[in-house]
Design an enzyme around this catalytic site. Structure first.
Site, PDB file in Angstrom:
ATOM      1  N   ASN A   9       0.743  -1.370  -0.029  1.00 51.75           N
ATOM      2  CA  ASN A   9      -0.097   0.057   0.047  1.00 51.75           C
ATOM      3  C   ASN A   9       0.684   1.187   0.072  1.00 51.75           C
ATOM      4  O   ASN A   9       1.743   1.612   0.812  1.00 51.75           O
ATOM      5  CB  ASN A   9      -0.858   0.025   1.131  1.00 51.75           C
ATOM      6  CG  ASN A   9      -1.841   1.079   1.386  1.00 51.75           C
ATOM      7  OD1 ASN A   9      -1.942   2.082   0.473  1.00 51.75           O
ATOM      8  ND2 ASN A   9      -2.429   1.233   2.379  1.00 51.75           N
ATOM      9  N   PHE A  10       0.753   1.986  -1.095  1.00 49.65           N
ATOM     10  CA  PHE A  10       1.654   3.287  -1.177  1.00 49.65           C
ATOM     11  C   PHE A  10       1.314   4.271  -0.201  1.00 49.65           C
ATOM     12  O   PHE A  10       2.090   5.406   0.077  1.00 49.65           O
ATOM     13  CB  PHE A  10       1.662   3.663  -2.657  1.00 49.65           C
ATOM     14  CG  PHE A  10       2.559   2.721  -3.757  1.00 49.65           C
ATOM     15  CD1 PHE A  10       2.772   1.484  -3.428  1.00 49.65           C
ATOM     16  CD2 PHE A  10       3.075   3.503  -4.683  1.00 49.65           C
ATOM     17  CE1 PHE A  10       3.370   0.616  -4.599  1.00 49.65           C
ATOM     18  CE2 PHE A  10       3.718   2.918  -5.634  1.00 49.65           C
ATOM     19  CZ  PHE A  10       4.026   1.352  -5.556  1.00 49.65           C
ATOM     20  N   LYS A  11      -0.051   4.207   0.286  1.00 49.15           N
ATOM     21  CA  LYS A  11      -0.585   5.348   1.259  1.00 49.15           C
ATOM     22  C   LYS A  11      -0.072   6.587   0.322  1.00 49.15           C
ATOM     23  O   LYS A  11      -0.006   6.881  -0.997  1.00 49.15           O
ATOM     24  CB  LYS A  11       0.011   5.188   2.644  1.00 49.15           C
ATOM     25  CG  LYS A  11      -0.238   3.945   3.226  1.00 49.15           C
ATOM     26  CD  LYS A  11      -0.363   3.956   4.717  1.00 49.15           C
ATOM     27  CE  LYS A  11      -0.833   2.457   5.155  1.00 49.15           C
ATOM     28  NZ  LYS A  11      -0.758   2.292   6.551  1.00 49.15           N
ATOM     29  N   HIS A  94      -9.931   0.423   4.825  1.00 47.48           N
ATOM     30  CA  HIS A  94      -8.566   0.429   5.393  1.00 47.48           C
ATOM     31  C   HIS A  94      -8.781   1.203   6.535  1.00 47.48           C
ATOM     32  O   HIS A  94      -9.595   2.164   6.728  1.00 47.48           O
ATOM     33  CB  HIS A  94      -7.570   1.184   4.451  1.00 47.48           C
ATOM     34  CG  HIS A  94      -6.196   1.022   5.078  1.00 47.48           C
ATOM     35  ND1 HIS A  94      -5.738   1.996   5.877  1.00 47.48           N
ATOM     36  CD2 HIS A  94      -5.234   0.080   4.637  1.00 47.48           C
ATOM     37  CE1 HIS A  94      -4.553   1.428   6.210  1.00 47.48           C
ATOM     38  NE2 HIS A  94      -3.976   0.427   5.474  1.00 47.48           N
ATOM     39  N   GLU A 141      -5.799  -6.254  10.053  1.00 46.55           N
ATOM     40  CA  GLU A 141      -4.848  -5.448  10.756  1.00 46.55           C
ATOM     41  C   GLU A 141      -5.203  -4.693  11.775  1.00 46.55           C
ATOM     42  O   GLU A 141      -5.790  -3.760  11.818  1.00 46.55           O
ATOM     43  CB  GLU A 141      -4.577  -4.328   9.507  1.00 46.55           C
ATOM     44  CG  GLU A 141      -4.402  -4.890   8.201  1.00 46.55           C
ATOM     45  CD  GLU A 141      -3.747  -3.541   7.235  1.00 46.55           C
ATOM     46  OE1 GLU A 141      -2.526  -3.806   6.618  1.00 46.55           O
ATOM     47  OE2 GLU A 141      -4.123  -2.428   7.279  1.00 46.55           O
ATOM     48  N   GLY A 181       2.630  -3.819  10.379  1.00 42.84           N
ATOM     49  CA  GLY A 181       4.180  -3.980  10.867  1.00 42.84           C
ATOM     50  C   GLY A 181       5.049  -4.966   9.937  1.00 42.84           C
ATOM     51  O   GLY A 181       6.118  -5.381  10.491  1.00 42.84           O
ATOM     52  N   ALA A 202       3.034  -1.611   4.178  1.00 40.25           N
ATOM     53  CA  ALA A 202       3.135  -0.091   3.640  1.00 40.25           C
ATOM     54  C   ALA A 202       4.717   0.324   3.958  1.00 40.25           C
ATOM     55  O   ALA A 202       5.632   0.102   3.165  1.00 40.25           O
ATOM     56  CB  ALA A 202       2.185   0.856   3.983  1.00 40.25           C
ATOM     57  N   SER A 203       5.041   0.676   5.144  1.00 39.26           N
ATOM     58  CA  SER A 203       5.906   1.424   5.718  1.00 39.26           C
ATOM     59  C   SER A 203       7.332   0.639   5.642  1.00 39.26           C
ATOM     60  O   SER A 203       8.416   1.103   5.172  1.00 39.26           O
ATOM     61  CB  SER A 203       5.902   1.794   7.022  1.00 39.26           C
ATOM     62  OG  SER A 203       5.648   0.971   8.016  1.00 39.26           O
TER      63      SER A 203
HETATM   64  O1  G3P Z   1      -2.275  -1.162   4.463  1.00 41.02           O
HETATM   65  C1  G3P Z   1      -1.136  -1.585   4.948  1.00 41.02           C
HETATM   66  C2  G3P Z   1      -0.690  -0.809   6.202  1.00 41.02           C
HETATM   67  O2  G3P Z   1      -2.087  -0.606   7.050  1.00 41.02           O
HETATM   68  C3  G3P Z   1       0.142  -1.615   7.193  1.00 41.02           C
HETATM   69  O3  G3P Z   1       0.955  -0.466   7.132  1.00 41.02           O
HETATM   70  O4  G3P Z   1       3.207   0.354   7.340  1.00 41.02           O
HETATM   71  O5  G3P Z   1       2.359  -1.208   9.073  1.00 41.02           O
HETATM   72  O6  G3P Z   1       3.012  -2.082   6.814  1.00 41.02           O
HETATM   73  P1  G3P Z   1       2.375  -1.213   7.813  1.00 41.02           P
END
Ligand code: G3P
Length: 224
Positions: A9-11, A94, A141, A181, A202-203
């Site tokens: 997810n590029f956000k 989301h 999530e 995470g 994402a991150s």
């Molecule tokens: O959409 C994926 C996201 O909500 C998880 O984010 O940064 O924890 O991988 P992250």
């Protein structure tokens, strides 16, 4: 076994919109050809069209869609229009773009053929309720772990396992993705072991110093 899914997810992370989104999509497009993995980019609606036309081999999803048809609607993300511009899937609900159960149901009913849906859920009960609407996938999530340093596979593997069981009990056709995470190949391996069909992250990628290296690690772990 169907190909494991790694959805990034590029956000609107600073390294993942506009020109930077194209750079990341280019890396993902290259890596998707090297591994037997379904690598997916969930991008901002503003970047969708340029990414799908420049990287036609990469699977691209919209980050959100609205429950509206064609007609006098202003400012919304319309499902057929997203499909026309190359989106082959969408995230819905989301944690950063929550909608009601009714909105989830109505949006799913408007998803064109050829497009998959991945509805996010914060916990087992939400996932169970969503499974009844027959999305293609549900991503579990826990919101408190999103963007953090500890993967849900380490912090709360039970929620993953319990979500898989709950979703299957309602609708065995729905695949579950693990999210929050996720940072490396070990997390992906664990997500698969817990019965999910892949990960949503994402991150770990968008904020990485070397996203290509991270993506390679995420993809290669599945085959170790
Ligand atoms: O959409 C994926 C996201 O909500 C998880 O984010 O940064 O924890 O991988 P992250």
């Amino acid at each position: 076994m169907t190909k494991p899914i790694i959805c990034v997810n590029f956000k609107i992370h600073s390294n993942a919109f506009g020109e930077k989104a194209s750079e990341l999509a280019s890396i993902m497009s290259k890596i998707s050809k090297e591994f037997d993995i379904r690598l997916v980019a969930a991008v901002s609606a503003f970047d969708l069209s340029s990414i799908t036309s420049n990287f036609p081999d990469l699977e691209v999803w919209s980050q959100h869609l609205d429950p509206i048809g064609i007609g006098s609607f202003t400012g919304s993300l319309q499902p057929e229009n997203a499909f026309y511009h190359g989106a082959r899937g969408t995230l819905l609900n989301h944690a950063e773009k929550k909608i009601s159960l009714d909105q989830i149901k109505n949006t799913l009913s408007l998803i064109p053929e050829g497009m998959v849906s991945c509805v996010c859920a914060a916990d087992v009960n939400q996932a169970k309720a969503i499974a009844a609407f027959n999305p293609t996938m549900i991503a579990v999530e826990p919101p408190e772990l999103i963007g953090g340093d500890i993967s849900v596979t380490t912090a709360d593997p039970e929620i993953i396992k319990n979500t898989v069981d709950a979703v299957k009990s309602v609708n065995p056709n729905v695949g579950v993705l693990t999210g929050a995470g996720i940072k490396n190949g070990v997390d992906v391996e664990m997500a698969i072991k817990l019965g999910t069909v892949g990960v949503l992250l994402a991150s770990g990628v968008t904020k990485a110093e070397n996203p290509e290296e991270v993506l390679r690690d995420l993809c290669s772990s599945v085959f170790n």
